[in-house]
Enzyme design. Structure first.
Site, mmCIF file in Angstrom:
data_model
loop_
_atom_site.group_PDB
_atom_site.id
_atom_site.type_symbol
_atom_site.label_atom_id
_atom_site.label_comp_id
_atom_site.label_asym_id
_atom_site.label_seq_id
_atom_site.Cartn_x
_atom_site.Cartn_y
_atom_site.Cartn_z
ATOM 1 N N HIS A 44 0.800 -1.180 0.032
ATOM 2 C CA HIS A 44 0.074 -0.129 -0.022
ATOM 3 C C HIS A 44 0.852 1.184 -0.002
ATOM 4 O O HIS A 44 1.506 1.439 0.904
ATOM 5 C CB HIS A 44 -0.919 -0.285 1.127
ATOM 6 C CG HIS A 44 -1.881 -1.190 1.170
ATOM 7 N ND1 HIS A 44 -3.079 -1.277 0.460
ATOM 8 C CD2 HIS A 44 -1.610 -2.324 1.490
ATOM 9 C CE1 HIS A 44 -3.586 -2.367 0.823
ATOM 10 N NE2 HIS A 44 -2.988 -2.975 1.506
ATOM 11 N N ARG A 102 -0.654 4.428 -0.737
ATOM 12 C CA ARG A 102 -1.341 5.226 -0.132
ATOM 13 C C ARG A 102 -1.565 6.545 -1.165
ATOM 14 O O ARG A 102 -2.594 7.499 -1.205
ATOM 15 C CB ARG A 102 -0.715 5.764 1.145
ATOM 16 C CG ARG A 102 -0.641 4.653 2.301
ATOM 17 C CD ARG A 102 -1.962 3.933 2.282
ATOM 18 N NE ARG A 102 -2.050 3.153 3.782
ATOM 19 C CZ ARG A 102 -2.891 2.243 3.851
ATOM 20 N NH1 ARG A 102 -3.772 1.789 2.847
ATOM 21 N NH2 ARG A 102 -2.636 1.601 4.843
ATOM 22 N N ASN A 109 -6.570 0.626 -3.102
ATOM 23 C CA ASN A 109 -7.455 1.446 -2.081
ATOM 24 C C ASN A 109 -6.762 2.924 -1.846
ATOM 25 O O ASN A 109 -6.631 3.000 -0.632
ATOM 26 C CB ASN A 109 -7.705 0.496 -1.167
ATOM 27 C CG ASN A 109 -6.343 0.203 -0.162
ATOM 28 O OD1 ASN A 109 -5.353 0.158 -0.670
ATOM 29 N ND2 ASN A 109 -6.636 -0.046 1.174
ATOM 30 N N ASP A 152 -8.606 -5.246 -2.246
ATOM 31 C CA ASP A 152 -7.929 -5.263 -0.843
ATOM 32 C C ASP A 152 -8.297 -4.384 0.078
ATOM 33 O O ASP A 152 -8.185 -3.106 -0.396
ATOM 34 C CB ASP A 152 -6.387 -5.312 -0.980
ATOM 35 C CG ASP A 152 -5.784 -5.821 0.261
ATOM 36 O OD1 ASP A 152 -6.213 -6.926 0.735
ATOM 37 O OD2 ASP A 152 -5.191 -4.957 0.896
ATOM 38 N N HIS A 209 -9.309 -10.563 -1.260
ATOM 39 C CA HIS A 209 -9.353 -10.241 0.118
ATOM 40 C C HIS A 209 -10.171 -11.023 0.984
ATOM 41 O O HIS A 209 -11.394 -10.494 0.884
ATOM 42 C CB HIS A 209 -9.414 -8.707 0.657
ATOM 43 C CG HIS A 209 -9.377 -8.251 2.129
ATOM 44 N ND1 HIS A 209 -8.529 -7.502 2.584
ATOM 45 C CD2 HIS A 209 -10.415 -8.475 2.807
ATOM 46 C CE1 HIS A 209 -8.797 -7.598 4.001
ATOM 47 N NE2 HIS A 209 -10.002 -7.993 4.041
ATOM 48 N N HIS A 227 -2.996 -12.437 1.610
ATOM 49 C CA HIS A 227 -2.686 -12.466 3.274
ATOM 50 C C HIS A 227 -3.435 -13.875 3.759
ATOM 51 O O HIS A 227 -4.285 -13.379 4.824
ATOM 52 C CB HIS A 227 -3.080 -11.396 3.871
ATOM 53 C CG HIS A 227 -4.129 -10.513 3.503
ATOM 54 N ND1 HIS A 227 -5.455 -11.075 3.449
ATOM 55 C CD2 HIS A 227 -4.234 -9.131 3.273
ATOM 56 C CE1 HIS A 227 -6.403 -10.153 3.310
ATOM 57 N NE2 HIS A 227 -5.742 -8.941 2.946
ATOM 58 N N ASN A 264 -5.451 -6.566 9.587
ATOM 59 C CA ASN A 264 -6.523 -7.223 8.908
ATOM 60 C C ASN A 264 -5.987 -8.122 7.870
ATOM 61 O O ASN A 264 -5.260 -7.511 6.739
ATOM 62 C CB ASN A 264 -7.574 -6.310 8.251
ATOM 63 C CG ASN A 264 -8.470 -7.049 7.574
ATOM 64 O OD1 ASN A 264 -8.616 -8.208 7.372
ATOM 65 N ND2 ASN A 264 -9.647 -6.120 6.963
ATOM 66 N N ASP A 278 1.952 -7.025 2.682
ATOM 67 C CA ASP A 278 0.779 -6.166 3.013
ATOM 68 C C ASP A 278 1.114 -4.878 3.904
ATOM 69 O O ASP A 278 0.624 -4.591 4.616
ATOM 70 C CB ASP A 278 0.036 -6.931 3.745
ATOM 71 C CG ASP A 278 -1.504 -6.302 3.951
ATOM 72 O OD1 ASP A 278 -1.711 -5.315 3.259
ATOM 73 O OD2 ASP A 278 -2.357 -6.627 4.716
ATOM 74 N N HIS A 282 0.441 3.785 8.319
ATOM 75 C CA HIS A 282 -0.456 4.946 8.992
ATOM 76 C C HIS A 282 0.074 6.015 9.596
ATOM 77 O O HIS A 282 1.292 5.579 10.233
ATOM 78 C CB HIS A 282 -1.657 4.138 9.907
ATOM 79 C CG HIS A 282 -2.361 3.037 9.236
ATOM 80 N ND1 HIS A 282 -3.556 3.593 8.258
ATOM 81 C CD2 HIS A 282 -2.507 1.489 9.447
ATOM 82 C CE1 HIS A 282 -4.040 2.386 7.812
ATOM 83 N NE2 HIS A 282 -3.550 1.476 8.457
#
Length: 428
Positions: free
Chosen positions: A58, A60, A90, A150, A177, A230, A276, A303, A307
């Site tokens: 990710h 972002r 995402n 995902d 996912h 995952h 997750n 994964d 954050h």
């Protein structure tokens, strides 16, 4: 570019050899190669691997540049030994059109720390109700071949079937996912003894396993490819093993954190362990390790889910799910799989380079360390031991579950098409 001679490295953990790089290509591999006109890297005792490939990252950008950007994410990737990453869809806006995936692809080209291959969304806005522009994303400059919602599950069986049918036309793959949403409403951690004792909403294994069972049957029915993101439970391992025994075209990944950490960590209520799918039991961890060793699970994927501080430094229920992982993945695999005798370094090259490149069709990556191949390489000091200090991460975020934990191995050099992106453990 000048010539580079990597002297005395253990290629794939085997005998010490020299590797001569000329421009973007490996010119020769062997003992006693001439160093004339070349910059020499003394690599005695170090492990030389093909550049790592992450099928699940990710980045972002666009939309959450406070967490990560393509620049910071690819710098983190290079620091961890990666030469190519697949960026999940995402983002904000969601990567569900040719325009967005091309933006991410071009940002990767501009920054140059590793190749970035966007993953396209399966459904518009990740909402699960209408197929996204799969064909347009595939035909774009980004050449998307992997599609995933995902972060959310493609829970509608009809939509999933249509997606599998659509990508079959151009050899694409749907990366699922696996999370049945009705079974995980309010879930906070793995459902079991620990969740009951802590009073946190349980996340049952069957929520993952039921989706995997459905999707491998759909893939068999349609004659298409499905990839399981995952994978985290012993039951999921058995379903994938059964599907492969039937000849179903399914592949699966496991994350480093699911190879090492368990739901016992949640007793601290530290949101850094909130992820997750959730951390599972010791039994699940052992089953995942064995499945990665025997090939039931095809690859390790990070994964990597960055954050900002405020999204993790809060009470458990309000915290975001996810962990950063690019800069520690190879170390965790060394500890859990190599030092336990479950994988050789040659097998690590397969699970972290060859196989993910093959599944994602990453051109020029996942290639043997041999003459004539692209010089995408990772040099690892496997004898190194040190505590993880997130202050030194290249990632913009610091939400690692390994802070203060001693892990083995340190990437000293990464080469992307012959150009050093990491030198002596630091970004070039």
């Amino acid at each position: 570019m000048s010539k580079i001679l990597i002297r005395g490295a253990k290629v794939l953990g085997g005998e010490a050899q020299d590797v001569l790089i000329d421009g973007e290509t490996i010119e020769a591999v062997g003992a006693g190669l001439s160093a004339e006109g070349a910059d020499v890297i003394e690599a005695e005792g170090k492990i030389l691997l093909p550049g790592l490939v992450d099928l699940h990252t990710h980045l972002r950008e666009p939309g959450r540049e406070d967490s990560e950007t393509v620049l910071t994410g690819t710098r983190a990737a290079a620091s961890g030994g990666y030469t190519a990453v697949f960026a999940m869809a995402n983002t904000f806006p969601v990567a569900d059109t040719a325009g967005v995936v091309e933006q991410v692809y071009r940002l990767g080209q501009e920054h140059g720390y590793c190749d970035v291959q966007p993953i396209g969304a399966v459904t518009v806005g990740l909402e699960g109700s209408k197929l996204a522009e799969l064909g347009a994303m595939h035909e774009s400059a980004a050449g998307v071949t992997v599609f995933s919602d995902d972060g959310k599950c493609v829970h509608d069986a009809v939509i999933m079937r249509r997606a599998l049918e659509y990508v079959k036309a151009f050899g694409g793959v749907i990366a699922q996912h696996a999370q049945e949403p009705r079974l995980t409403e309010g879930a906070q951690m793995n459902e079991g003894i620990v969740s009951a004792e802590l009073g946190l909403g349980g996340w049952p294994a069957v929520a993952e396993e039921s989706i995997i069972a459905r999707d491998v049957l759909l893939a068999e029915h349609v004659g298409s490819r499905v990839h399981i993101c995952h994978l985290s439970t012993a039951g999921s391992v058995e379903i994938v093993r059964w599907a492969k025994s039937r000849g179903i075209d399914v592949t699966a990944e496991v994350t480093p954190h699911h190879l090492l950490l368990t739901d016992e960590m949640v007793r601290s209520y530290n949101p850094v362990y909130k992820v997750n799918p959730p951390l599972r039991t010791e039994r699940d961890v052992m089953a995942l390790r064995e499945a990665l060793a025997d090939g039931t699970i095809d690859i390790v994927a990070t994964d990597h889910a960055p954050h900002p501080h405020e999204d993790k430094d809060c009470e458990w229920a309000a915290a975001a799910m996810g962990m950063v992982g690019l800069e520690t993945a190879l170390s965790v695999v060394q500890q859990t799989m190599v030092e336990t005798g479950l994988l050789t370094w040659e097998a690590v090259a397969d699970r972290m380079s060859y196989a993910p490149a093959r599944i994602g069709q990453a051109k020029g990556h996942g290639r043997p360390v041999s003459a004539g191949e692209p010089a995408n390489l990772t040099l690892l000091d496997s004898a190194y031991r040190g505590e993880v200090d997130p202050a030194g991460f290249a990632s913009r975020s610091r939400n690692t579950p390994y802070e203060g934990r001693e892990l083995p191995g340190r990437v000293t050099h990464t080469f992307l098409r012959g150009r050093a992106t990491v030198v002596d453990g630091k970004l070039a």
